[in-house]
Each structure stands twice: as structure tokens, then as C-alpha cells.
Design a protein around this motif. Structure first.
Motif, PDB file in Angstrom:
ATOM      1  N   VAL A  30      18.507   1.839  -1.438  1.00 33.74           N
ATOM      2  CA  VAL A  30      16.909   2.441  -2.049  1.00 33.74           C
ATOM      3  C   VAL A  30      15.424   2.104  -2.830  1.00 33.74           C
ATOM      4  O   VAL A  30      15.771   1.911  -4.159  1.00 33.74           O
ATOM      5  CB  VAL A  30      17.594   3.197  -2.552  1.00 33.74           C
ATOM      6  N   ASP A  31      14.668   2.341  -2.545  1.00 34.32           N
ATOM      7  CA  ASP A  31      13.599   1.304  -2.791  1.00 34.32           C
ATOM      8  C   ASP A  31      13.540  -0.060  -2.974  1.00 34.32           C
ATOM      9  O   ASP A  31      12.855  -0.390  -4.810  1.00 34.32           O
ATOM     10  CB  ASP A  31      13.147   2.378  -3.952  1.00 34.32           C
ATOM     11  N   GLY A  32      14.169  -0.222  -2.708  1.00 30.60           N
ATOM     12  CA  GLY A  32      14.053  -2.068  -2.971  1.00 30.60           C
ATOM     13  C   GLY A  32      14.756  -2.509  -4.333  1.00 30.60           C
ATOM     14  O   GLY A  32      14.797  -3.578  -5.163  1.00 30.60           O
ATOM     15  N   GLY A  33      15.760  -0.967  -4.521  1.00 34.57           N
ATOM     16  CA  GLY A  33      16.565  -1.371  -5.946  1.00 34.57           C
ATOM     17  C   GLY A  33      16.158  -0.897  -7.131  1.00 34.57           C
ATOM     18  O   GLY A  33      16.849  -0.426  -8.537  1.00 34.57           O
ATOM     19  N   SER A  34      14.878  -0.537  -7.495  1.00 29.12           N
ATOM     20  CA  SER A  34      13.862   0.652  -8.228  1.00 29.12           C
ATOM     21  C   SER A  34      13.490   1.273  -8.130  1.00 29.12           C
ATOM     22  O   SER A  34      12.072   0.597  -7.378  1.00 29.12           O
ATOM     23  CB  SER A  34      13.837  -0.917  -9.497  1.00 29.12           C
ATOM     24  N   THR A  35      13.466   2.853  -7.596  1.00 27.24           N
ATOM     25  CA  THR A  35      12.220   3.256  -7.641  1.00 27.24           C
ATOM     26  C   THR A  35      11.325   3.637  -8.339  1.00 27.24           C
ATOM     27  O   THR A  35       9.593   3.639  -7.980  1.00 27.24           O
ATOM     28  CB  THR A  35      13.055   5.279  -7.722  1.00 27.24           C
ATOM     29  N   GLU A  36      11.745   3.183  -9.824  1.00 28.60           N
ATOM     30  CA  GLU A  36      10.080   3.366 -11.103  1.00 28.60           C
ATOM     31  C   GLU A  36       9.445   2.442 -10.476  1.00 28.60           C
ATOM     32  O   GLU A  36       8.431   2.738 -10.512  1.00 28.60           O
ATOM     33  CB  GLU A  36      11.314   3.341 -12.271  1.00 28.60           C
ATOM     34  N   LEU A  37      10.255   0.868  -9.544  1.00 25.15           N
ATOM     35  CA  LEU A  37       9.374  -0.353 -10.412  1.00 25.15           C
ATOM     36  C   LEU A  37       8.393   0.237  -8.983  1.00 25.15           C
ATOM     37  O   LEU A  37       6.870  -0.030  -8.494  1.00 25.15           O
ATOM     38  CB  LEU A  37       9.647  -1.407  -9.975  1.00 25.15           C
ATOM     39  N   LEU A  38       8.925   0.904  -7.942  1.00 23.76           N
ATOM     40  CA  LEU A  38       7.850   1.232  -6.788  1.00 23.76           C
ATOM     41  C   LEU A  38       7.269   2.041  -6.376  1.00 23.76           C
ATOM     42  O   LEU A  38       6.127   1.697  -6.306  1.00 23.76           O
ATOM     43  CB  LEU A  38       9.203   0.998  -5.387  1.00 23.76           C
ATOM     44  N   THR A  39       8.190   2.637  -7.289  1.00 21.71           N
ATOM     45  CA  THR A  39       6.633   4.021  -7.233  1.00 21.71           C
ATOM     46  C   THR A  39       5.386   2.848  -8.354  1.00 21.71           C
ATOM     47  O   THR A  39       4.319   3.762  -7.570  1.00 21.71           O
ATOM     48  CB  THR A  39       7.311   5.228  -7.962  1.00 21.71           C
ATOM     49  N   PHE A  40       5.384   2.718  -9.054  1.00 20.68           N
ATOM     50  CA  PHE A  40       4.755   2.050 -10.688  1.00 20.68           C
ATOM     51  C   PHE A  40       3.635   1.140  -9.739  1.00 20.68           C
ATOM     52  O   PHE A  40       2.217   1.448  -9.588  1.00 20.68           O
ATOM     53  CB  PHE A  40       5.353   1.591 -11.595  1.00 20.68           C
ATOM     54  N   ASP A  41       4.343   0.350  -8.254  1.00 22.22           N
ATOM     55  CA  ASP A  41       2.948  -0.713  -7.422  1.00 22.22           C
ATOM     56  C   ASP A  41       2.312  -0.169  -6.688  1.00 22.22           C
ATOM     57  O   ASP A  41       1.401   0.271  -6.371  1.00 22.22           O
ATOM     58  CB  ASP A  41       4.238  -1.349  -6.616  1.00 22.22           C
ATOM     59  N   VAL A  42       3.023   0.863  -6.333  1.00 24.21           N
ATOM     60  CA  VAL A  42       2.247   1.992  -5.260  1.00 24.21           C
ATOM     61  C   VAL A  42       1.812   2.678  -6.134  1.00 24.21           C
ATOM     62  O   VAL A  42      -0.102   2.475  -5.463  1.00 24.21           O
ATOM     63  CB  VAL A  42       3.308   2.994  -4.371  1.00 24.21           C
ATOM     64  N   ALA A  43       1.685   3.517  -7.260  1.00 29.23           N
ATOM     65  CA  ALA A  43       0.684   4.311  -7.290  1.00 29.23           C
ATOM     66  C   ALA A  43      -0.741   3.330  -8.440  1.00 29.23           C
ATOM     67  O   ALA A  43      -1.736   3.865  -8.564  1.00 29.23           O
ATOM     68  CB  ALA A  43       1.479   5.124  -8.940  1.00 29.23           C
ATOM     69  N   THR A  44      -0.270   2.039  -8.905  1.00 26.80           N
ATOM     70  CA  THR A  44      -1.384   0.842  -8.711  1.00 26.80           C
ATOM     71  C   THR A  44      -1.721   0.085  -8.706  1.00 26.80           C
ATOM     72  O   THR A  44      -2.832  -0.639  -8.335  1.00 26.80           O
ATOM     73  CB  THR A  44      -0.543   0.261 -10.823  1.00 26.80           C
ATOM     74  N   SER A  45      -1.750   0.571  -6.759  1.00 29.63           N
ATOM     75  CA  SER A  45      -2.575  -0.502  -6.295  1.00 29.63           C
ATOM     76  C   SER A  45      -3.910  -0.342  -5.320  1.00 29.63           C
ATOM     77  O   SER A  45      -3.914   1.403  -5.950  1.00 29.63           O
ATOM     78  CB  SER A  45      -1.323  -0.216  -4.841  1.00 29.63           C
ATOM     79  N   THR A  46      -4.906  -1.212  -5.484  1.00 27.36           N
ATOM     80  CA  THR A  46      -6.384  -0.493  -4.850  1.00 27.36           C
ATOM     81  C   THR A  46      -6.232  -0.792  -3.679  1.00 27.36           C
ATOM     82  O   THR A  46      -5.529  -1.701  -2.933  1.00 27.36           O
ATOM     83  CB  THR A  46      -6.565  -1.774  -6.372  1.00 27.36           C
ATOM     84  N   PRO A  47      -6.966  -0.915  -3.005  1.00 28.32           N
ATOM     85  CA  PRO A  47      -7.811  -0.483  -1.657  1.00 28.32           C
ATOM     86  C   PRO A  47      -8.135  -1.998  -0.934  1.00 28.32           C
ATOM     87  O   PRO A  47      -7.892  -2.309  -0.298  1.00 28.32           O
ATOM     88  CB  PRO A  47      -9.709  -0.495  -1.676  1.00 28.32           C
ATOM     89  N   PRO A  48      -7.856  -2.691  -2.046  1.00 23.25           N
ATOM     90  CA  PRO A  48      -8.166  -4.447  -1.582  1.00 23.25           C
ATOM     91  C   PRO A  48      -6.772  -5.019  -0.783  1.00 23.25           C
ATOM     92  O   PRO A  48      -6.264  -5.994  -0.549  1.00 23.25           O
ATOM     93  CB  PRO A  48      -8.599  -5.338  -2.377  1.00 23.25           C
ATOM     94  N   GLU A  49      -5.624  -4.113  -2.068  1.00 26.73           N
ATOM     95  CA  GLU A  49      -3.935  -5.212  -2.044  1.00 26.73           C
ATOM     96  C   GLU A  49      -3.405  -3.425  -0.651  1.00 26.73           C
ATOM     97  O   GLU A  49      -2.694  -3.392  -0.115  1.00 26.73           O
ATOM     98  CB  GLU A  49      -3.130  -4.551  -3.507  1.00 26.73           C
ATOM     99  N   ALA A  50      -4.183  -2.723   0.537  1.00 23.36           N
ATOM    100  CA  ALA A  50      -3.985  -1.734   1.143  1.00 23.36           C
ATOM    101  C   ALA A  50      -2.457  -2.742   1.775  1.00 23.36           C
ATOM    102  O   ALA A  50      -1.645  -2.381   2.256  1.00 23.36           O
ATOM    103  CB  ALA A  50      -4.828  -1.385   1.451  1.00 23.36           C
ATOM    104  N   LEU A  51      -3.293  -3.818   2.703  1.00 20.14           N
ATOM    105  CA  LEU A  51      -1.938  -4.390   3.624  1.00 20.14           C
ATOM    106  C   LEU A  51      -0.738  -4.773   2.709  1.00 20.14           C
ATOM    107  O   LEU A  51       0.552  -4.855   3.374  1.00 20.14           O
ATOM    108  CB  LEU A  51      -2.608  -5.590   4.260  1.00 20.14           C
ATOM    109  N   GLN A  52      -0.993  -5.324   1.506  1.00 19.68           N
ATOM    110  CA  GLN A  52       0.401  -5.547   0.648  1.00 19.68           C
ATOM    111  C   GLN A  52       0.785  -4.586   0.469  1.00 19.68           C
ATOM    112  O   GLN A  52       2.108  -5.034   0.672  1.00 19.68           O
ATOM    113  CB  GLN A  52      -0.454  -6.932  -0.083  1.00 19.68           C
TER     114      GLN A  52
END
Length: 821
Positions: A465-487
Motif C-alpha cells: 500500500v502506497d509503496g510502504g509509506s502513505t505519509e511519504l507518497l502523500t508528501f511526494d504528491v503534495a509537493t510535486s510541481t508541473p514539470p514533475e507531472a509525468l514522473q
């Protein structure tokens, strides 16, 4: 009246000659500091005794027999025994004050009757009133009001047994010497306002009800606050409704958990406007089960109210499950209007409803699917499910034709219920009786196996579930920027189909990064997310609207079970098996009149279970024994052992508050009957705090102390608003070009799900799985329409397979399937 005295009423009758008043009755005194086998130095039994035998009777009394002294503490402990006795037209027939030792009182083949208006013009209260005693046994006894005016709904017909913190057994009596008995006299409660009204406020006393008839009562059986070391068992009993009243019910479980309800029959024989079989209110987030009962000819067979669910993946899964229940007579007649009504009042949350997983797919376990049996062709107004709660995944056996219907039908469903067919035949062995089963060694083995299996699956879910860390994946998504959309999109797809709703909701809000196409791809890859109303509502409020055809593609998931959900269902099933074994062992180890409590085994059991609920059970056990310092110390230690949610902290504080008050009440010699205004105000605060179990404990004390009036809530569907809309569908979910046959996951390992969509088809067909040599490896018959079938793959070898859909000899669709081990 003297302690140690003996009164025997052998065939005689004690009453009063006054025609306008009731006499006071008999008091049997005891010494509460001694057990009931204690003798004086001269060999005389210390406790007083009253025995009523050979058709002896007590009539027209305020209290027929009181095992204490009226209004004075310190006289409990007297023994009452009765065999073939009658207690008639008393305001209260039998009453006990609190007594901490094992109670040998027993009533066998006795009649408790109200046959005439009471002589002082008042209404009968209770045939039996129990307070803090354990266990009082009623064997083959009848509790009956034979007066006319059966329409009295204000309590004037009295209650059979009223108890607070008492343990009692109501069972049948054998009238012959055969083994097993072939001639039973069942205990019965007939034409009363309440049959049994039993409350628990953190005692360790249990209730056992077996082979009892509840006939034509307004409220047959009400149990409140039985949980953990206070066990409630209701088996092989009959609940008949035939009242012209506004409402009536058979059984009500209020804030109870860990109960055993099996082999009971609930039915109606009249045209009462609202007859309800079973109501479960706030059984909490633990695993509970209603198993192998029959419901027929009722307005509402079952009503599940408020909090009966836990769905906080990956580890906190469970709740109330209904398994192997029959919602029609054996001859398929007398269906119910509603089989499952799931309702709530107040704030909606993820604990509202019943367990998400009703049954599961579990290879090698014959009764893992839900196994409930529905009427094949009910009326158009019928509901299999009326679900106002959270979505349900319903696993059912392979459908037998021409007999009970095993699959809920979307034509008879309101709310979200996803049916998943398990490739397993339903037969007589699918729903085995558990009566008389179990035992310490067998349950220890099951406990350890289930605990290991649940932990193992939990570890897999934690990793996936969420690659083992919901907190970390949520943070990655929340702090993503438009140039990182595909990633970001690719990171989410890589974690699919095991993304949590938390991550999905964060992703939906990132409109500047993840456009509609990307969000559509992620949601389609995680079909379980489409079952969340919150997620769908968030999609519908995006600044750039989601196109209809994309929303349709997403909403297909509302009727799909994902790989994540199947793993969750397996874990929930093993959690349920562990809970059942734990509950049985808990009640073995806590002891009875024959065997004392086994403290070493209890401590081992609490530690093996090692859950928040088991520690609260241990606190309850210590408190019930009067070991208050140890109980308080453990209670204070709990927040350091678990990461409590805000709701759990609120409940924990309610436990702290309640146990402090309970200790104060128990140390007061006046007991719960003289709760002062300050304590009552504190209890009321807990009772209204919506914390299920400590709130129920506090409420039950207030009821017994006559500080509040309480009417148990009955929450029925609002049919005026929702009758016209059964299915909570949001329009077309699949395009006209959708495949007839699809399969996932693909590649597969230990299972795969085949989804079929056949419009306007009523014939017979087959799904056949061919291996690389062209041989049929598996086959499953279908009867048309829309369905999804779960196939086991544990016996299949690595390789490429073909899934073929054949209908009436014609091949309609073919899909390739890869098995990877």
C-alpha cells in the motif's frame, strides 16, 4: 428473615386476603462477605434459604422473594431455589441485591404469570430483577402475561428478566432421561412488553440464552454493553412477532461485541406494520459475526445501525459480518421486505455501516464466502440490501440454480454493494454448525494460526500500500510541481493497484500537476477508489471538469473488486477467526463455578492477542475483580503502546473517566442504586459523548439508578425519500464498446478475477480456461448478465492460458491470461 434460616414452601400457596393491596413478600437474608457453601462452626449453613417446590406458589406480593433486606445494604447472599413453582400476579416476583460470590440459586420448570390486574391497581414491573449476581439459572421456565389489551406499548405488561451487571443462564429443561434429550420444555417469554432487558457496566458476568421462545413481545431480548470478559451467547432460540403495534423486534444488541448469535429463528405471523428480527447498534470496530440464523416474513429482517465497521487499511480492517443466514423459509416462501437495512444518524465516517468485506476468497476454506441465502424471485418492492453506510464487497458462492439465491441482485439493492462470485460450489457443508464446537486446545491452535496469517497478510499490505509509506507518497504528491507531472503520474501508476484513498485525494487536489487524463489513468488502475463518495465528489468539483466518458471509465470500478481489496478481505477474514477463538478462550480461562480463573492463561491470551481491544479487556477483567490499582496502571500505559487516533484518544479518556467513577460507586456501600447528583452528572457526560462502550457502561448505570429514561434507538430507512431509487449508480459506467470478457490481475499469481458483461442474455454459458496444450484447466458455468468470478490459481503452473467465453455452443470472446509464479 434470619440468616441461616430455611423456609420450604412445598405445594402450599402464600398470598393475601386483602382485595385492594399487595403484601410485602418474603425476605431471605444472607451475609455478603461469605460464599453460599460457607457453614458455621456448628455445621449450619450461613446463608438463608427459600425453596418453593411441588406446585407451591407465591401470589399478590410487592416482591415475592427478596434475596436481601428491603432498603438496607449488607444482607445479600441468600439462596432461592424453585422447582415446579408458580409466581403469580406479583409486582416483582424475584429480586436480588448485588452479591459477589457464585450464586447457586436455580429456577426449574417454574411459571411466572400475570393473569389478573394487580390488587393495588398498579402495573407489573419485572418477574425477576437481578443486580450484580452470577449466575442465576432459569431452566424450562415460562414468563407470561395472559391479560388482554395486548396493544399496550407503554410497558404496562411488564418485563420477564431485568438485569444489571448480572450473569444468568436461560435454558430448556429436559423432561426425560435420554441423552441427548428428546423431550425439552423450552423457557419462554410471552406477551410481555420486554422479554429480557439485560445491561452490563464493566462486570465480568456473562449471559447464556439457549432454546428459548420469545413469543409476541414488543421487545423480545435487549442486551447492552456485553463485551470482552462479559460474554453474550444467544443460540437455538425462537423470536416470533405477531403484534398489531407500531413496532416490535426480536433481538437488540446495543454496544455489544464478541457475541455468539447462531441457529435462531426470527419471523412474523401477523400484519404488524413494523416487525424487526434483529437490530445491531454500535457493535464497534471489532470483528463480529451473525451466523446461521433464519429470518422470514418480517418487514426488516436485520437492521445494522451506526458504527459496526472498521476500514482503515492496510491493518485496521473488520466489523460486523453476516454469514450463512437464511432470509426465507426452507420452502422459499415468506420472504422479508428488507433483508439487510444499514442505517445511521449523526456524522458520517469510515466506521458507519457493516464490515466492508462480507466473506472473502480464501483458497482451501469451504465457508469463506458469505453464504447468505435469499429468496430467488422476490417482489419488486423487496430489498436484499438497503445500504446507507459505506460500500460493501460481498463474496458469494457459485450460484446454485433452482433453490436459494446466493448473490445479491442489483435490482434489489440501494447503496453500494459489489458482488464477487467465488468459484466454489455451495452445498450442505458450506455452513457448518459451530454449536458445541471449539475447546481450549482447538481454539489455541486456531488463534495462533489466524494470528500468524493475519500478521503475514498485514505485512504484505504494509509493503504494497502506497509503496510502504502513505505519509511519504502523500508528501511526494503534495509537493510535486508541473514539470514533475509525468514522473508523479508514473510513480502513482507504479504503486497501483495498491494506492490508498489518502493518496488518491491528495492527487485529485493537485490539478496543476495531474490533469484529468492522468487522474483517470490512476483511478482506473485503482478501482477501489471509485467506491468512495468523497473521492467522486472531489472529482466532480475539479476546476477543469472531468469529461463524462472519463468519469464513466472511473465509475466502472464501483462494481469491481481490486487486488488490494482481495488482500484486505483475506486479512479481515483471518482477523475474524482470531477474534472468535480469542473470545471463546477468554470465557474458558476466566473460569466458572467448577474451574477457577486461570490467570496465567488469561495473561498469555492478552499478550498473544496484543491489540488495543485485548488490553481494554484486561483492564476490564482487573477492574471487575476489584484490582483497581493494576487496572488504572495498565489503562494509563496504553497510549504509550499504540499510536491512537483522535477518536481513539477520545474513547480512551472516556474509559479513564468511567473507571474512576465506577471505582467510586463500587466503594460506596449503597451501590448503583444511590448514585448522587455529582456522579450522575459525570456519568451523563460520558453517556452522551458518543464513545460506544464506556458510553454504554455509563448509560446503563444511570438507567439502573433511575436517573434517566432511555429508549433504544430504532433507525429505519427513510423510504419516502429513497424508495424510487434503489441503485446508487451515477449513470452509464461502461461504454457500448466495453469488452464482454476481461480479466485482472494479468499476469496473475494465486488468483484472478474474470469479469463478464452480457446484455440481454438469459441462456446458459461457460467460462473455460485452456492451458498451453489445449486442455481445460478450469470451467465455470454462467447464467448471463453482468458478473465477476474469482478463480484460484494456486494449482496452475507458470505459462500462457486462454480464457474462453462460450454461450450455447458459440465462442463469444477470448482473453489471454499469463500465470507467473
Amino acid at each position: 428473615k434470619i440468616a441461616g434460616g430455611i423456609l420450604i414452601i412445598d405445594g402450599g400457596r402464600i398470598s393475601t386476603l386483602c382485595s385492594d393491596s399487595l403484601w410485602k413478600g418474603i425476605e431471605v437474608w444472607g451475609l455478603p462477605g461469605y460464599n453460599q457453601t460457607a457453614h458455621t462452626t456448628s455445621g449450619k449453613l450461613i446463608q438463608g434459604q427459600v425453596s418453593v417446590i411441588n406446585n407451591g406458589s407465591i401470589q399478590n406480593a410487592k416482591t415475592g422473594i427478596l434475596a436481601s433486606k428491603e432498603g438496607v445494604y449488607g444482607y445479600a447472599g441468600g439462596i432461592i431455589s424453585a422447582d415446579s413453582a408458580t409466581f403469580e400476579n406479583n409486582k416483582i416476583a424475584i429480586k436480588y441485591d448485588p452479591y459477589s460470590f457464585y450464586n447457586f440459586s436455580r429456577f426449574k420448570r417454574c411459571n411466572f404469570i400475570t393473569s389478573d390486574t394487580l390488587r393495588n391497581g398498579s402495573s407489573p414491573e419485572n418477574f425477576v430483577r437481578l443486580n450484580g449476581d452470577n449466575p442465576i439459572v432459569f431452566e424450562g421456565c415460562t414468563f407470561q402475561n395472559t391479560l388482554p389489551n395486548h396493544n399496550d406499548t407503554n410497558g404496562g405488561r411488564g418485563t420477564g428478566i431485568y438485569s444489571e451487571n448480572a450473569g444468568f443462564n436461560v435454558i430448556a429443561s429436559c423432561l426425560d432421561a435420554t441423552s441427548p434429550c428428546t423431550n425439552l420444555r423450552n423457557s419462554s417469554f410471552e406477551k410481555l412488553y420486554r422479554g429480557i432487558y439485560s445491561m452490563n457496566s464493566a462486570s465480568a458476568n456473562s449471559v447464556h440464552i439457549s432454546d428459548v421462545n420469545f413469543l409476541d413481545n414488543y421487545a423480545g431480548l435487549y442486551l447492552s454493553g456485553f463485551n470482552g470478559v462479559s460474554y453474550a451467547e444467544v443460540i437455538s432460540s425462537k423470536f416470533r412477532n405477531s403484534l398489531p403495534s407500531q413496532w416490535s423486534y426480536g433481538m437488540y444488541l446495543d454496544a455489544c461485541s464478541g457475541y455468539h448469535v447462531e441457529n435462531n429463528k426470527f419471523y412474523e405471523v401477523s400484519t404488524s406494520p413494523i416487525t424487526i428480527g434483529l437490530i445491531v447498534n454500535n457493535s464497534g470496530t471489532s470483528s463480529n459475526e451473525i451466523y446461521r440464523n433464519t429470518f422470514h416474513n418480517l418487514k426488516f429482517a436485520t437492521v445494522s445501525q451506526n458504527v459496526n465497521r472498521n476500514y482503515d487499511p492496510p491493518l485496521n480492517l473488520g466489523g460486523l459480518c453476516y454469514k450463512c443466514n437464511k432470509f426465507v423459509k426452507d420452502d422459499l416462501s415468506e420472504p422479508n421486505a428488507f433483508d439487510f437495512a444499514i442505517t445511521y444518524v449523526g456524522q458520517y465516517g469510515n466506521t458507519i455501516g457493516i464490515a466492508k468485506n462480507q466473506g472473502t476468497y480464501l483458497s482451501g476454506t469451504s465457508f469463506a464466502p458469505a453464504g447468505n441465502m435469499f429468496q430467488p424471485s422476490p417482489a419488486s418492492s423487496h430489498f436484499d440490501f438497503y445500504n446507507e453506510g459505506n460500500p460493501i464487497d460481498y463474496y458469494h458462492h457459485y450460484q446454485n440454480t433452482g433453490y436459494f439465491r446466493l448473490r445479491p441482485d442489483t435490482n434489489y439493492i440501494y447503496g453500494t454493494v459489489t458482488s464477487i462470485s467465488v468459484n466454489e460450489q455451495f452445498n450442505e457443508s458450506s455452513c457448518p454448525s459451530t454449536l458445541g464446537g471449539g475447546g481450549s486446545e482447538e481454539d489455541v491452535s486456531l488463534l495462533l494460526q489466524a494470528h500468524d496469517q493475519a500478521d503475514s497478510i498485514g505485512e504484505v499490505l504494509n509493503a504494497l500500500v502506497d509503496g510502504g509509506s502513505t505519509e511519504l507518497l502523500t508528501f511526494d504528491v503534495a509537493t510535486s510541481t508541473p514539470p514533475e507531472a509525468l514522473q508523479t503520474r508514473n510513480e502513482l501508476m507504479a504503486g497501483s493497484p495498491y494506492l490508498s484513498d489518502t493518496v488518491m485525494k491528495t492527487s485529485i487536489t493537485k490539478e496543476d500537476v495531474l490533469d484529468n487524463t492522468m487522474i483517470r489513468d490512476v483511478l482506473v488502475a485503482n478501482p477501489h477508489s471509485a467506491k468512495s463518495d468523497e473521492i467522486i465528489n472531489m472529482l466532480e468539483t475539479r476546476i477543469i471538469p472531468m469529461p463524462d466518458y472519463m468519469m464513466d471509465q472511473i465509475l466502472v470500478g464501483e462494481d469491481t473488486v481490486s487486488a488490494k481489496e482481495i488482500l484486505e478481505a483475506k486479512k479481515a477474514w483471518w482477523d475474524g477467526e482470531e477474534t472468535k477463538a480469542y473470545t471463546r478462550l477468554l470465557n474458558i480461562y476466566k473460569g466458572d463455578s467448577v474451574l477457577p480463573s486461570n490467570e496465567d492463561s488469561l495473561n498469555w491470551l492478552f499478550s498473544v492477542r496484543n491489540s488495543l481491544s485485548s488490553l481494554y479487556d484486561k483492564v476490564g477483567w482487573l477492574h471487575a475483580k476489584g484490582e483497581f490499582r493494576q487496572a488504572d496502571s495498565l489503562l494509563a500505559y496504553i497510549p504509550g503502546l499504540f499510536s491512537l487516533t483522535p477518536s481513539q484518544y477520545e474513547t480512551h479518556n472516556a474509559y479513564l473517566y468511567f473507571y474512576a467513577l465506577s471505582e467510586q460507586i463500587r466503594s460506596d456501600t449503597l451501590g448503583v442504586f444511590k448514585v448522587d447528583s455529582a456522579v450522575a452528572a459525570s456519568l451523563y457526560e460520558i453517556a452522551t459523548s458518543k464513545n460506544s462502550l464506556p458510553g454504554a457502561y455509563a448509560r446503563n448505570i444511570l438507567i439502573t439508578a433511575e436517573k434517566i429514561n432511555y429508549q433504544e434507538p430504532i433507525l429505519l430507512p427513510d423510504l419516502n425519500l429513497k424508495q424510487a431509487k434503489k441503485n446508487k449508480f451515477r449513470g452509464v459506467k461502461e461504454s457500448a464498446k466495453a469488452s464482454i470478457l476481461s480479466v485482472y490481475p494479468n499476469p496473475a499469481n494465486d488468483y484472478f478475477v474474470v469479469k463478464i458483461k452480457l446484455d440481454n442474455f438469459t441462456g446458459q454459458g461457460f467460462i473455460k480456461l485452456y492451458d498451453g496444450n489445449g486442455k481445460i484447466a478450469q470451467s465455470h458455468s454462467i447464467s448471463g448478465g453482468e458478473d465477476q468470478i474469482l478463480f484460484p490459481a494456486t494449482q496452475l503452473k507458470t505459462g500462457l492460458y486462454l480464457l474462453v467465453l462460450e454461450v450455447e455452443g458459440k465462442r463469444l470472446d477470448v482473453v489471454k491470461l499469463s500465470i507467473v509464479k
